[in-house]
Design an enzyme around this catalytic site. Structure first.
Site, PDB file in Angstrom:
ATOM      1  N   TYR A   1      68.361 -68.357  78.148  1.00 64.33           N
ATOM      2  CA  TYR A   1      67.395 -67.537  77.261  1.00 64.33           C
ATOM      3  C   TYR A   1      66.738 -68.024  76.154  1.00 64.33           C
ATOM      4  CZ  TYR A   1      66.532 -63.347  74.592  1.00 64.33           C
ATOM      5  OH  TYR A   1      65.765 -62.435  73.761  1.00 64.33           O
TER       6      TYR A   1
ATOM      7  N   LYS B   1      62.719 -69.034  76.059  1.00 63.41           N
ATOM      8  CA  LYS B   1      62.057 -68.473  74.606  1.00 63.41           C
ATOM      9  C   LYS B   1      61.184 -69.671  74.114  1.00 63.41           C
ATOM     10  CE  LYS B   1      62.871 -63.992  74.515  1.00 63.41           C
ATOM     11  NZ  LYS B   1      61.703 -62.939  74.625  1.00 63.41           N
TER      12      LYS B   1
ATOM     13  N   SER C   1      63.189 -65.638  69.855  1.00 59.85           N
ATOM     14  CA  SER C   1      64.510 -65.431  69.491  1.00 59.85           C
ATOM     15  C   SER C   1      65.119 -66.391  68.708  1.00 59.85           C
ATOM     16  CB  SER C   1      65.381 -65.207  70.612  1.00 59.85           C
ATOM     17  OG  SER C   1      66.813 -64.970  70.559  1.00 59.85           O
TER      18      SER C   1
END
Length: 316
Positions: A149, A153, A125
């Protein structure tokens, strides 16, 4: 070819599975078995090649069932969205970090046991870049994730690149932007407004957008996202750069430009604006981003804003 898709019931996962069943990876009919894993399945794929497993992709029992025989290719799409992972850190840590590491470890063990090197396409991402972005970005821009997050990633990218270097896996990671247009509004996605404006215009409904009309963001349709995932899977391993990470080309557009294109498509769009500072800071202040290595490798964006609208609604 034996292929696994994690997050196969998701927005992108479902579209990828349909494409794989229709077209194969390289050519139609080159898939012998398609292993799908997700917490639940809303779509039933009536194809004898499909094996769908309800479960957590990172848990031992699920991995045992999936990897009872070697797999050739894995699309790792499953994750807890950023906003949800921030609200429930334990869940985000278990799925996005520990689950991903467990999956990669089990795939690496396949190489040791069977001498079969699994190719892994990892849906990373743009969240790895964080919020302090320079006015222009490229493949050399520093990564500074500011939410869990993005951290998870980035860790997934690094592990995959390192284990590729050690020939445990054949990895390739794509840093994906917000993908449009999701069929429903997810509270787990801070970028949900990017899809919501499409659906509101399509249905003739009013929508209050939480970013300003001049907010700039990175856009990619689900159709183009699947194209790029498949392209990553098809790239020959020889000659790829050591990091094995690409930011596929994506359109850099202001929200009002997308709304104007929706008006051209549907005749009107009842979009009002009530900017929320936190959302605009995360998803509405994105500068131009050009990864020359991704362009040279053959990854593509949607072309124009009108093509973006057409592609984003192509499944309708």
């Amino acid at each position: 070819m034996r292929i696994m898709v994690t997050g196969a019931n998701g927005f992108v996962g479902t579209a990828l599975v349909r494409r794989l069943l229709r077209e194969g990876v390289v050519q139609a009919g080159d898939i012998s078995e398609l292993l799908l894993v997700d917490k639940q399945f809303d779509t039933v794929f009536a194809d004898t090649r499909v094996t769908a497993i309800n479960g957590d992709f990172g848990c031992h029992e699920t991995l045992e069932a999936l990897l009872s025989k070697p797999v050739d290719l894995v699309f790792h799409l499953a994750s807890v969205p950023g906003a949800q992972a921030e609200a429930d850190p334990a869940l985000g840590n278990r799925i996005n970090l520990q689950g991903t590491v467990a999956l990669f470890e089990n795939l690496a063990q396949q190489t040791t046991r069977h001498g079969r090197l699994a190719r892994v396409v990892f849906a990373s991402s743009v969240a790895v870049y964080g919020t302090q972005l320079p006015p222009q970005m490229d493949e050399h821009t520093m990564v500074r994730p500011t939410i869990s997050y993005g951290v998870h990633k980035l860790i997934g990218e690094l592990i995959l690149a390192d284990w590729t270097r050690h020939r445990k896996l054949d990895g390739r990671s794509l840093r994906l932007p917000g993908i449009v247009a999701r069929p429903g509004l997810s509270t787990g996605h801070g970028s949900a407004f990017m899809s919501a404006i499409f659906r509101a215009a399509q249905l003739g409904q009013a929508y209050t957008c939480p970013v300003s009309p001049s907010a700039s963001a990175w856009w990619m349709s689900c159709v183009r996202c699947v194209d790029n995932l498949l392209h990553a899977a098809r790239l020959a391993a020889e000659g790829l750069h050591a990091e094995r990470v690409w930011v596929p080309p994506m359109l850099h557009l202001k929200v009002d430009a997308v709304v104007d294109a929706l008006v051209r498509r549907f005749g009107s769009a009842q979009i009002e604006y009530a900017p929320v500072q936190a959302i605009e800071r995360l998803f509405g202040c994105q500068p131009p981003l050009i990864d020359e290595r991704a362009s040279a490798a053959g990854f593509q964006h949607d072309g124009t804003v009108d093509a973006l609208v057409e592609n984003a609604l192509a499944d309708e």
